[in-house]
Design a protein around this motif. Structure first.
Motif, PDB file in Angstrom:
ATOM      1  N   PHE A  62       0.860  -1.193   0.000  1.00 56.01           N
ATOM      2  CA  PHE A  62       0.000   0.000   0.000  1.00 56.01           C
ATOM      3  C   PHE A  62       0.893   1.240   0.000  1.00 56.01           C
ATOM      4  O   PHE A  62       1.130   1.852   1.038  1.00 56.01           O
ATOM      5  CB  PHE A  62      -0.936  -0.017   1.220  1.00 56.01           C
ATOM      6  CG  PHE A  62      -1.712  -1.294   1.330  1.00 56.01           C
ATOM      7  CD1 PHE A  62      -2.772  -1.551   0.461  1.00 56.01           C
ATOM      8  CD2 PHE A  62      -1.390  -2.248   2.276  1.00 56.01           C
ATOM      9  CE1 PHE A  62      -3.491  -2.729   0.545  1.00 56.01           C
ATOM     10  CE2 PHE A  62      -2.112  -3.434   2.361  1.00 56.01           C
ATOM     11  CZ  PHE A  62      -3.155  -3.672   1.494  1.00 56.01           C
ATOM     12  N   PRO A  63       1.413   1.623  -1.179  1.00 57.22           N
ATOM     13  CA  PRO A  63       2.406   2.705  -1.263  1.00 57.22           C
ATOM     14  C   PRO A  63       1.901   4.067  -0.805  1.00 57.22           C
ATOM     15  O   PRO A  63       2.693   4.918  -0.427  1.00 57.22           O
ATOM     16  CB  PRO A  63       2.783   2.751  -2.745  1.00 57.22           C
ATOM     17  CG  PRO A  63       2.076   1.647  -3.414  1.00 57.22           C
ATOM     18  CD  PRO A  63       1.134   1.014  -2.454  1.00 57.22           C
ATOM     19  N   SER A  64       0.600   4.278  -0.826  1.00 58.10           N
ATOM     20  CA  SER A  64       0.089   5.592  -0.415  1.00 58.10           C
ATOM     21  C   SER A  64       0.029   5.737   1.108  1.00 58.10           C
ATOM     22  O   SER A  64      -0.366   6.783   1.619  1.00 58.10           O
ATOM     23  CB  SER A  64      -1.307   5.814  -1.009  1.00 58.10           C
ATOM     24  OG  SER A  64      -2.203   4.851  -0.479  1.00 58.10           O
ATOM     25  N   THR A  65       0.449   4.726   1.816  1.00 61.99           N
ATOM     26  CA  THR A  65       0.421   4.753   3.277  1.00 61.99           C
ATOM     27  C   THR A  65       1.460   5.735   3.813  1.00 61.99           C
ATOM     28  O   THR A  65       2.620   5.699   3.418  1.00 61.99           O
ATOM     29  CB  THR A  65       0.713   3.343   3.845  1.00 61.99           C
ATOM     30  OG1 THR A  65      -0.219   2.432   3.304  1.00 61.99           O
ATOM     31  CG2 THR A  65       0.611   3.327   5.350  1.00 61.99           C
ATOM     32  N   SER A  66       1.033   6.588   4.724  1.00 59.52           N
ATOM     33  CA  SER A  66       1.967   7.550   5.322  1.00 59.52           C
ATOM     34  C   SER A  66       2.803   6.867   6.406  1.00 59.52           C
ATOM     35  O   SER A  66       2.436   5.816   6.928  1.00 59.52           O
ATOM     36  CB  SER A  66       1.193   8.714   5.940  1.00 59.52           C
ATOM     37  OG  SER A  66       0.474   8.272   7.078  1.00 59.52           O
ATOM     38  N   TRP A  67       3.932   7.510   6.746  1.00 55.03           N
ATOM     39  CA  TRP A  67       4.766   6.959   7.810  1.00 55.03           C
ATOM     40  C   TRP A  67       4.021   6.977   9.138  1.00 55.03           C
ATOM     41  O   TRP A  67       4.177   6.072   9.952  1.00 55.03           O
ATOM     42  CB  TRP A  67       6.076   7.730   7.937  1.00 55.03           C
ATOM     43  CG  TRP A  67       6.941   7.105   8.992  1.00 55.03           C
ATOM     44  CD1 TRP A  67       7.805   6.067   8.812  1.00 55.03           C
ATOM     45  CD2 TRP A  67       6.983   7.428  10.385  1.00 55.03           C
ATOM     46  NE1 TRP A  67       8.386   5.722  10.014  1.00 55.03           N
ATOM     47  CE2 TRP A  67       7.892   6.554  11.000  1.00 55.03           C
ATOM     48  CE3 TRP A  67       6.336   8.378  11.166  1.00 55.03           C
ATOM     49  CZ2 TRP A  67       8.182   6.595  12.355  1.00 55.03           C
ATOM     50  CZ3 TRP A  67       6.622   8.416  12.528  1.00 55.03           C
ATOM     51  CH2 TRP A  67       7.543   7.525  13.103  1.00 55.03           C
ATOM     52  N   LEU A  68       3.182   7.973   9.366  1.00 55.52           N
ATOM     53  CA  LEU A  68       2.410   8.049  10.613  1.00 55.52           C
ATOM     54  C   LEU A  68       1.474   6.850  10.744  1.00 55.52           C
ATOM     55  O   LEU A  68       1.332   6.288  11.832  1.00 55.52           O
ATOM     56  CB  LEU A  68       1.624   9.361  10.677  1.00 55.52           C
ATOM     57  CG  LEU A  68       0.917   9.655  11.992  1.00 55.52           C
ATOM     58  CD1 LEU A  68       1.914   9.696  13.146  1.00 55.52           C
ATOM     59  CD2 LEU A  68       0.160  10.954  11.909  1.00 55.52           C
TER      60      LEU A  68
END
Length: 184
Positions: free
Chosen positions: A65-71
């Motif tokens: 899921f590349p759109s996942t943010s680091w947060l």
């Protein structure tokens, strides 16, 4: 075919299972490693390896899921650590209920009676009464021990989840990969 992103708790519950099993195994190795150095070392190795496994799980999740943010990855890591801590708490409870038979408290009592321990404790906390502390420890129930361990596991969740999530980077896009190939 598009991949639907699982909810935070669904993803965390699957990731927490191997981590919790490693932490529970680490706990058992610690409990039986007092007089067996190899088991004690295995306990430490399992703890460190579990952080690496969690990192790999988080990195794979972010690749899926590349759109996942680091947060989001950090929150996922934190929930995984909390759930793994719950699994570890269950294993610890079963250990103290069925296997320990007062072994831990007698080890602590024996340790507190050694002269080296008493000297070290007096240097750290000169006002402490070791006999009173020893009586208090001897009166601890499984419930008291579990409250301490559960609190400890919750407090460990934040730094361990941060340690696993910090190095997780966003996956490279096709444009970035093309630029690195052209530069070579």
């Amino acid at each position: 075919m598009t991949k639907t992103k699982p909810s935070l708790i669904d993803a965390a519950s699957w990731m927490a299972l191997p981590i919790g099993i490693m932490w529970a195994a680490s706990f058992f190795c610690t409990m039986y490693g007092y007089d067996r150095p190899a088991l004690s070392m295995l306990s430490s190795a399992l703890g460190v390896f579990s952080i690496f496994v969690l990192y790999k799980q988080l990195a794979n999740y972010r690749k899926l899921f590349p759109s996942t943010s680091w947060l989001h990855v950090f929150r996922l890591s934190f929930v995984v650590c909390l759930l793994a801590g719950l699994l570890t708490d269950a294993a610890q409870y079963l250990y103290f209920l069925f296997l320990d038979n007062g072994r831990l408290l007698s080890l602590i009592s024996t340790t507190m009676q050694s002269e080296e321990y008493r000297e070290a404790w007096q240097q750290i906390m000169p006002e402490a009464n070791l006999e009173e502390m020893q009586k208090m420890i001897q009166q601890m129930t499984v419930r008291d021990i579990m409250m301490q361990l559960a609190t400890y596991n919750i407090m460990l969740a934040l730094p361990l989840s941060l340690l696993a999530a910090l190095p997780v980077k966003a996956p490279r896009t096709e444009k970035e990969e093309g630029k690195t190939k052209n530069n070579k």
